[in-house]
Design an enzyme around this catalytic site. Structure first.
Site, PDB file in Angstrom:
ATOM      1  N   LYS A  86       0.844  -1.212   0.000  1.00 35.42           N
ATOM      2  CA  LYS A  86       0.000   0.000   0.000  1.00 35.42           C
ATOM      3  C   LYS A  86       0.874   1.255   0.000  1.00 35.42           C
ATOM      4  O   LYS A  86       0.585   2.223  -0.712  1.00 35.42           O
ATOM      5  CB  LYS A  86      -0.944  -0.028   1.218  1.00 35.42           C
ATOM      6  CG  LYS A  86      -2.012  -1.108   1.086  1.00 35.42           C
ATOM      7  CD  LYS A  86      -2.755  -1.397   2.378  1.00 35.42           C
ATOM      8  CE  LYS A  86      -3.663  -2.620   2.181  1.00 35.42           C
ATOM      9  NZ  LYS A  86      -4.312  -3.074   3.420  1.00 35.42           N
ATOM     10  N   GLN A 122      -4.209  -1.882   9.781  1.00 37.88           N
ATOM     11  CA  GLN A 122      -4.098  -3.179   9.106  1.00 37.88           C
ATOM     12  C   GLN A 122      -4.622  -4.305  10.010  1.00 37.88           C
ATOM     13  O   GLN A 122      -4.235  -4.404  11.171  1.00 37.88           O
ATOM     14  CB  GLN A 122      -2.619  -3.426   8.727  1.00 37.88           C
ATOM     15  CG  GLN A 122      -2.380  -4.689   7.925  1.00 37.88           C
ATOM     16  CD  GLN A 122      -3.028  -4.657   6.535  1.00 37.88           C
ATOM     17  OE1 GLN A 122      -2.988  -3.661   5.839  1.00 37.88           O
ATOM     18  NE2 GLN A 122      -3.637  -5.762   6.133  1.00 37.88           N
ATOM     19  N   ASP A 171     -10.801   2.447   4.294  1.00 36.77           N
ATOM     20  CA  ASP A 171     -11.056   1.007   4.148  1.00 36.77           C
ATOM     21  C   ASP A 171     -12.557   0.729   4.020  1.00 36.77           C
ATOM     22  O   ASP A 171     -12.953  -0.356   3.600  1.00 36.77           O
ATOM     23  CB  ASP A 171     -10.525   0.247   5.375  1.00 36.77           C
ATOM     24  CG  ASP A 171      -9.205  -0.465   5.092  1.00 36.77           C
ATOM     25  OD1 ASP A 171      -8.892  -0.692   3.911  1.00 36.77           O
ATOM     26  OD2 ASP A 171      -8.505  -0.817   6.063  1.00 36.77           O
TER      27      ASP A 171
END
Ligand code: NDP
Length: 292
Positions: free
Chosen positions: A52, A96, A119
């Site tokens: 990412k 994460q 997200d």
């Protein structure tokens, strides 16, 4: 059989994003800034986060990576999330997953400001998605919708079987495909580990979205001719041909089923790159501040 090339499509998206960044710079506006928090040293999570950050570099975004010790308390993490929420230089950020067992994932997800939740896991974003209001879509389902569109795969009136009901993949996927939109307008069946006779459903499917985390699970006798298979699974399996001693495999047994499919995604090179590209697109939306 046609291979759905997620890598190529993600590169096309990166080119568009690079152009957007160039325009922002020309107009002397702030470029998108994505921050990522990672806790502990799970190798798979490290790989995902690094990819990412690399994608940010590729498109010209600013990025921040905060690596935290596995022993961090839930309270300390929530305080950092609050600081990121307040930090006006950060447009969007992610924590994460998975988290260490002593940290409540729901509390963390809900602590992230919905406006910065690139997200798309916050209940506000999931609720807005359900109501068909503008929202950050969870990156993996968002990427899959783009793969279906880019390959002109007809979804209207089709029977789509989603296998796996996680909050980040299966459940939002089933919602998006059932929406009155294009892609969408599918008749959706959502299967999970308690589904009796799973192959009864997969054999009827025109489209199968597979997100269970079980390598080589979907076999030839579980599908009909001409099915579209989107394989989300990323599993590490032992390999004698790689230096690391493992390789990545999907949830579908690609070699066994590919010739029976009309379209299929490879692993790696399918859904994975599109998940990251979608996160980059969400970060641009956050930078523009247009959703809310
Ligand atoms: P979860 O472990 O959160 O969920 C797995 C789901 O699969 C659950 O709903 C579970 O059912 C269901 N399931 C497990 N075994 C079976 C089975 N034998 N038959 C039917 N259903 C089953 O996983 P995620 O959704 O987070 O991830 C799924 C896979 O996708 C993993 O391999 C992950 O690494 C990968 N992934 C890939 C991404 C990408 O970018 N390509 C992004 C995110 C994930 P139940 O609810 O009953 O337990």
């Amino acid at each position: 059989m046609k291979l759905i090339d997620g890598k190529k499509l993600s590169e096309e998206i990166y080119t568009q994003l690079k152009n957007e960044v160039a325009l922002l710079k020309e107009e002397r506006k702030k470029v998108p800034h994505l921050a990522a928090i990672i806790i502990g040293n799970n190798p798979a999570s490290q790989t995902y986060v690094n990819a990412k950050i690399k994608a940010c570099e590729q498109v010209g975004y600013e990025s921040t990576l905060l690596q935290l010790d596995e022993k961090i308390t839930e309270m300390e993490l929530l305080k950092i999330i609050d600081e990121f929420n307040q930090n006006t230089s950060i447009d969007g950020f992610i924590v994460q997953l998975p988290l260490p067992k002593h940290i409540d994932e729901n509390k963390v997800t809900q602590a992230i400001a919905p406006q910065k939740d690139v997200d798309g896991f916050h209940p506000v974003n999931l609720g807005r998605m359900l109501l068909n209001l503008p929202s950050y879509l969870p990156a993996t389902p968002f990427g899959i919708m783009k793969m279906l569109a880019a390959n002109n795969i007809e979804t209207q009136g089709k029977h789509c079987v989603v296998v796996g009901r996680s909050h980040i993949v299966g459940s939002p996927m089933s919602v998006l495909l059932a929406r009155n939109s294009s892609p969408g307008n599918c008749t959706v069946t959502l299967c999970h580990s308690k589904t009796d006779n799973l192959s009864y459903f997969t054999r009827q499917a025109d489209i199968i979205i597979l997100a269970i985390g079980k390598p080589y699970y979907l076999k030839r006798d579980m599908i009909k001719n001409g099915v579209v298979v989107i394989d989300v699974g990323i599993n590490r399996v032992p390999s004698s041909t790689t230096k690391s001693g493992f390789k990545l495999a999907g949830d579908a047994d690609f070699d066994d089923i590919a010739d029976k499919c009309s379209f299929i995604t490879p692993v790696p090179g399918g859904v994975g790159p599109m998940t990251i590209a979608s996160l980059m697109q969400n970060t641009l939306l956050a930078n523009r501040n247009e959703l809310y």
